[in-house]
Design a protein around this motif. Structure first.
Motif, PDB file in Angstrom:
ATOM      1  N   TYR A   1      13.368  -5.964  -8.059  1.00  8.71           N
ATOM      2  CA  TYR A   1      14.382  -5.145  -7.400  1.00  8.71           C
ATOM      3  C   TYR A   1      14.881  -5.864  -6.159  1.00  8.71           C
ATOM      4  O   TYR A   1      14.102  -6.408  -5.377  1.00  8.71           O
ATOM      5  CB  TYR A   1      13.802  -3.787  -6.989  1.00  8.71           C
ATOM      6  CG  TYR A   1      13.465  -2.912  -8.186  1.00  8.71           C
ATOM      7  CD1 TYR A   1      14.431  -2.646  -9.160  1.00  8.71           C
ATOM      8  CD2 TYR A   1      12.210  -2.343  -8.320  1.00  8.71           C
ATOM      9  CE1 TYR A   1      14.136  -1.843 -10.248  1.00  8.71           C
ATOM     10  CE2 TYR A   1      11.906  -1.535  -9.405  1.00  8.71           C
ATOM     11  CZ  TYR A   1      12.869  -1.293 -10.368  1.00  8.71           C
ATOM     12  OH  TYR A   1      12.578  -0.511 -11.434  1.00  8.71           O
TER      13      TYR A   1
ATOM     14  N   LEU B   1      11.071   3.838  -8.701  1.00  7.26           N
ATOM     15  CA  LEU B   1      12.308   4.126  -7.979  1.00  7.26           C
ATOM     16  C   LEU B   1      12.587   5.621  -7.962  1.00  7.26           C
ATOM     17  O   LEU B   1      12.980   6.178  -6.941  1.00  7.26           O
ATOM     18  CB  LEU B   1      13.480   3.416  -8.657  1.00  7.26           C
ATOM     19  CG  LEU B   1      13.826   2.016  -8.182  1.00  7.26           C
ATOM     20  CD1 LEU B   1      15.160   1.595  -8.789  1.00  7.26           C
ATOM     21  CD2 LEU B   1      13.915   1.977  -6.661  1.00  7.26           C
TER      22      LEU B   1
ATOM     23  N   THR C   1       8.159  -4.358 -10.428  1.00  2.00           N
ATOM     24  CA  THR C   1       9.081  -4.007 -11.502  1.00  2.00           C
ATOM     25  C   THR C   1       8.405  -4.278 -12.830  1.00  2.00           C
ATOM     26  O   THR C   1       7.578  -5.178 -12.940  1.00  2.00           O
ATOM     27  CB  THR C   1      10.375  -4.831 -11.410  1.00  2.00           C
ATOM     28  OG1 THR C   1      11.092  -4.696 -12.647  1.00  2.00           O
ATOM     29  CG2 THR C   1      10.066  -6.301 -11.235  1.00  2.00           C
TER      30      THR C   1
ATOM     31  N   ASP D   1      16.076   1.496 -15.133  1.00  2.00           N
ATOM     32  CA  ASP D   1      16.419   0.091 -14.924  1.00  2.00           C
ATOM     33  C   ASP D   1      17.684  -0.347 -15.664  1.00  2.00           C
ATOM     34  O   ASP D   1      18.353  -1.268 -15.239  1.00  2.00           O
ATOM     35  CB  ASP D   1      15.250  -0.801 -15.370  1.00  2.00           C
ATOM     36  CG  ASP D   1      14.045  -0.609 -14.484  1.00  2.00           C
ATOM     37  OD1 ASP D   1      14.057  -1.135 -13.363  1.00  2.00           O
ATOM     38  OD2 ASP D   1      13.104   0.096 -14.906  1.00  2.00           O
TER      39      ASP D   1
ATOM     40  N   SER E   1      17.241  -7.000 -10.474  1.00  2.03           N
ATOM     41  CA  SER E   1      17.844  -5.675 -10.577  1.00  2.03           C
ATOM     42  C   SER E   1      18.356  -5.275  -9.197  1.00  2.03           C
ATOM     43  O   SER E   1      17.573  -5.053  -8.285  1.00  2.03           O
ATOM     44  CB  SER E   1      16.812  -4.644 -11.036  1.00  2.03           C
ATOM     45  OG  SER E   1      16.380  -4.934 -12.336  1.00  2.03           O
TER      46      SER E   1
ATOM     47  N   VAL F   1      19.658  -2.859  -6.486  1.00  2.00           N
ATOM     48  CA  VAL F   1      19.627  -1.428  -6.193  1.00  2.00           C
ATOM     49  C   VAL F   1      20.507  -1.201  -4.978  1.00  2.00           C
ATOM     50  O   VAL F   1      20.261  -1.781  -3.916  1.00  2.00           O
ATOM     51  CB  VAL F   1      18.198  -0.945  -5.884  1.00  2.00           C
ATOM     52  CG1 VAL F   1      18.184   0.552  -5.611  1.00  2.00           C
ATOM     53  CG2 VAL F   1      17.252  -1.298  -7.016  1.00  2.00           C
TER      54      VAL F   1
ATOM     55  N   MET G   1      22.506   0.641  -9.754  1.00  2.00           N
ATOM     56  CA  MET G   1      21.404  -0.112 -10.373  1.00  2.00           C
ATOM     57  C   MET G   1      22.029  -1.021 -11.415  1.00  2.00           C
ATOM     58  O   MET G   1      22.660  -0.555 -12.363  1.00  2.00           O
ATOM     59  CB  MET G   1      20.429   0.883 -11.026  1.00  2.00           C
ATOM     60  CG  MET G   1      19.456   0.257 -11.997  1.00  2.00           C
ATOM     61  SD  MET G   1      18.334  -0.875 -11.215  1.00  2.00           S
ATOM     62  CE  MET G   1      17.270   0.282 -10.409  1.00  2.00           C
TER      63      MET G   1
END
Ligand SMILES: Nc1ncnc2c1ncn2[C@@H]1O[C@H](COP(=O)(O)OP(=O)(O)OP(=O)(O)O)[C@@H](O)[C@H]1O
Ligand SMILES: [Mg+2]
Lengths: 234, 383
Positions: free
Chosen positions: B192, B57, B186, B76, B119, B121, B103
């Protein structure tokens, strides 16, 4: 005739202390170019040891060794001895010691390679040397495909790579039958007389004797006789 | 072969013939090198692949500096920053632009039930800092809609999604998949899920004036370190990182704390050791077989380096062929892993490192043989 090798009061002692054994004592000797010298003597008399001293393979324990008038330093190192051998001396062994994985000409080419003959000339020179020993048609064979006499002649060709002035042979005919042995002895004799190489041959072999210009006798590490049989012709 | 032998040196010729005259042993050597290369290649490739994943990222933004909540250790796991920080940052000389990036972990309920952790974003659609890359289906513009998200095809199955437009629930709110990326992995096992900043705030119960990261672009010519220090001084209780430093920190955090890094390195080291031992063993056996020939060479007056060259060239031949075979196997493993959530990375630099390791491995293996030949007695040819 030129003296190529001079030994003065040379002794060789193996081991030390209680087990020390004097294999050679008080050897005084000149070796000249252009002749074939025979080194005779009973088993254990020190013939091989003497040949090794002459060939810069073995350091004399005492006395001095001169190569072309130059004395070898007492503490000369292994690499320097190898360099002297490379420059001046060719060896022929009883058991040929050819490289079994290389063809006849490649065996000779490797000797030329060590002597830094340019790669492009190695094959041509190797073939010429083999031809000189009558092996032109065997150049592409592996040692396992050659007879004993042919192997020994390849070995002689290899020893002659780079044109050394001294050729030392230890029992070169011992493993060969009658006529073949004679042929090898004749080849060595011819080298001395035609090319002016100093040839020293250790041998028990009576077939070799007629080819010697000079005969040295060793007994118990001492030189007991040095003669020139009159029958020898140049 | 005769023609070829004309052009190679004596040492190469002897080396090649020594190897080819004992094929079985040569094959063992090659297999040893091959497996060492395979093991080292896959383990180091995985290590690099994981490292790239953990900082992916960060690496895919163009920000010069990252402002993170104080004590942040990786991208993360994030805390909270107040929007006020953004205005403070903008007032620092040298700063051109400051973007927010959300995040946050969230729960994803699959269409057919069942829950996964993801996760979220959330990025700013206008300038795209933190936007997904490698979009293969759908469009980023569709993220404008309140419930729109983009996920990666690698995790589509895990998330129970088979097609665009499917609806799921994130933290009990409706969400709709409007696009797929390919290859955004990830390390945390929580895939993500990309959306716009406002949506990410809504999905994860952040207030409108809260975010997790501030991404800073500098004016052309601004001094990066000086501006970083100025931001750090101005903003106080936050961490200000150069982007590359934050990426490196994320890699360190995941690879060190999880033990994944040392496990992979250890396996690679094992490959190296196995390679050295096998090459050393087989080469030594060949050398011992050929001792009379080395003694003959020495008696003929060959310098020691000539004998070493024969041995080292045997090692080099084994290295070249073993390396080629090993890299072929690594390539096959990479092909097989391309569609998985675990990536083996193999950039030219790593190929170079592997080549060096292989060369070093074979040279070390040759050392035992060289030591033996070093002590050879040329008078042994007369026995
Ligand atoms: N490396 C060595 N260590 C100890 N003693 C040795 C060594 N080499 C030779 N000798 C001894 O030195 C003496 C002379 O050996 P050398 O090999 O020179 O004899 P030789 O005349 O060549 O014998 P042969 O005709 O059997 O070949 C022998 O008693 C031998 O045992
Ligand atoms: Mg003897």
């Amino acid at each position: 005739m030129n003296r190529v090798l001079t030994l003065a009061d040379v002794g060789v002692t193996y081991g030390r202390g209680a087990t020390a054994f004097a294999a050679l004592q008080g050897i005084n000797l000149d070796i000249a170019s252009g002749e074939m010298t025979l080194l005779l003597g009973p088993s254990g008399s020190g013939k091989t040891s003497l040949l090794q001293v002459m060939g810069c393979l073995l350091r004399a324990s005492c006395g001095s060794v001169q190569l072309f008038g130059q004395a070898l330093a007492r503490d000369v190192g292994a690499e320097a001895m190898a360099a002297l051998r490379l420059a001046h001396i060719g060896f022929v062994f009883q058991h040929y010691n050819l490289f079994p994985t290389l063809k006849a000409w490649e065996n000779v080419a490797v000797a030329l390679d060590i002597k830094q003959v340019p790669r492009a000339q190695q094959r041509e020179q190797a073939l010429a040397l083999l031809a000189r020993l009558g092996l032109a048609d065997r150049a592409g064979h592996y040692p396992s495909e050659l007879s004993g006499g042919q192997k020994q002649r390849v070995a002689i060709a290899r020893a002659l790579a780079g044109a050394p002035r001294i050729l030392l042979a230890d029992e070169p005919t011992a493993a060969l039958d009658g006529k073949t042995g004679q042929g090898v002895a004749a080849a060595l004799h011819e080298l001395a007389h035609r090319e002016g190489v100093a040839v020293v041959v250790v041998s028990h072999d009576p077939r070799v004797e007629p080819f010697g210009d000079r005969v040295l006798h060793l007994e118990d590490g001492r030189l007991v006789d040095d003669s020139r049989p009159s029958r020898s012709s140049a | 072969m005769t023609e070829a032998a004309e052009r190679v040196s004596g040492t190469s010729l002897l080396a090649w013939r020594n190897l080819s005259h004992d094929r079985a042993r040569f094959v063992v050597t090659l297999v040893g090198v091959l497996f060492a290369v395979l093991l080292m290649g896959v383990e180091l490739g995985l290590l690099l692949g994981f490292a790239r994943t953990t900082s992916g990222l960060v690496d895919h933004t163009t920000a010069d500096l990252w402002i993170t909540p104080a004590g942040t250790t990786n991208v993360d796991i994030a805390g909270r920053l107040d929007e006020r920080r953004r205005f403070e940052a903008m007032s620092v000389p040298g700063v051109a632009q400051v973007d927010r990036l959300m995040m946050q972990f969230a729960f994803w309920r699959k269409p057919d039930g069942g829950t996964e952790s993801v996760s979220m974003v959330g990025f700013n659609l206008a300038n795209g800092q933190g936007a997904p890359w490698n979009l293969v289906k759908g469009s980023i513009a569709d993220l404008q809609q309140d419930d729109a998200v983009i996920i990666d095809t690698l995790y589509a199955r895990k998330l129970g999604v088979t097609a665009l437009g499917q609806t799921v629930e994130i933290n009990n709110r409706r969400a709709r998949v409007v696009g797929f990326t390919q290859g955004i992995r990830t390390f945390t096992q929580s895939p993500y899920v990309f959306t716009i900043h406002r949506n990410a705030q809504n999905f994860t119960f952040f207030r409108p004036d809260e975010t997790t990261y501030l991404l800073v672009k500098l004016r052309p010519g601004a001094d990066v370190e000086a501006t970083r220090l100025a931001l750090q001084a101005r903003l106080g209780r936050v961490d200000v990182w150069r982007a590359a430093d934050f990426a490196a920190q994320a890699q360190r955090y995941w690879l060190v704390t999880t033990g994944a890094g040392s496990a992979l390195l250890l396996a690679a080291l094992l490959g190296l050791v196995v390679g050295i031992v096998i090459v050393g063993q087989t080469l030594y056996a060949t050398t011992v077989d050929r001792l009379p020939e080395y003694a003959t060479l020495r008696a003929m007056g060959a310098p020691n380096r000539y004998l070493y060259a024969v041995i080292l060239k045997q090692a080099a031949i084994s290295a070249v062929f073993g390396f080629a075979g090993g890299m072929l196997m690594v390539w096959l493993v990479m092909l097989a892993s391309a569609g998985s959530t675990v990536a083996v990375a193999m950039p030219p630099g790593l190929i170079g490192v592997l080549a060096l390791l292989t060369a070093g491995m074979c040279a070390l293996g040759a050392l035992v043989s060289i030591r033996r030949v070093m002590r050879i007695d040329p008078t042994s040819v007369f026995q």
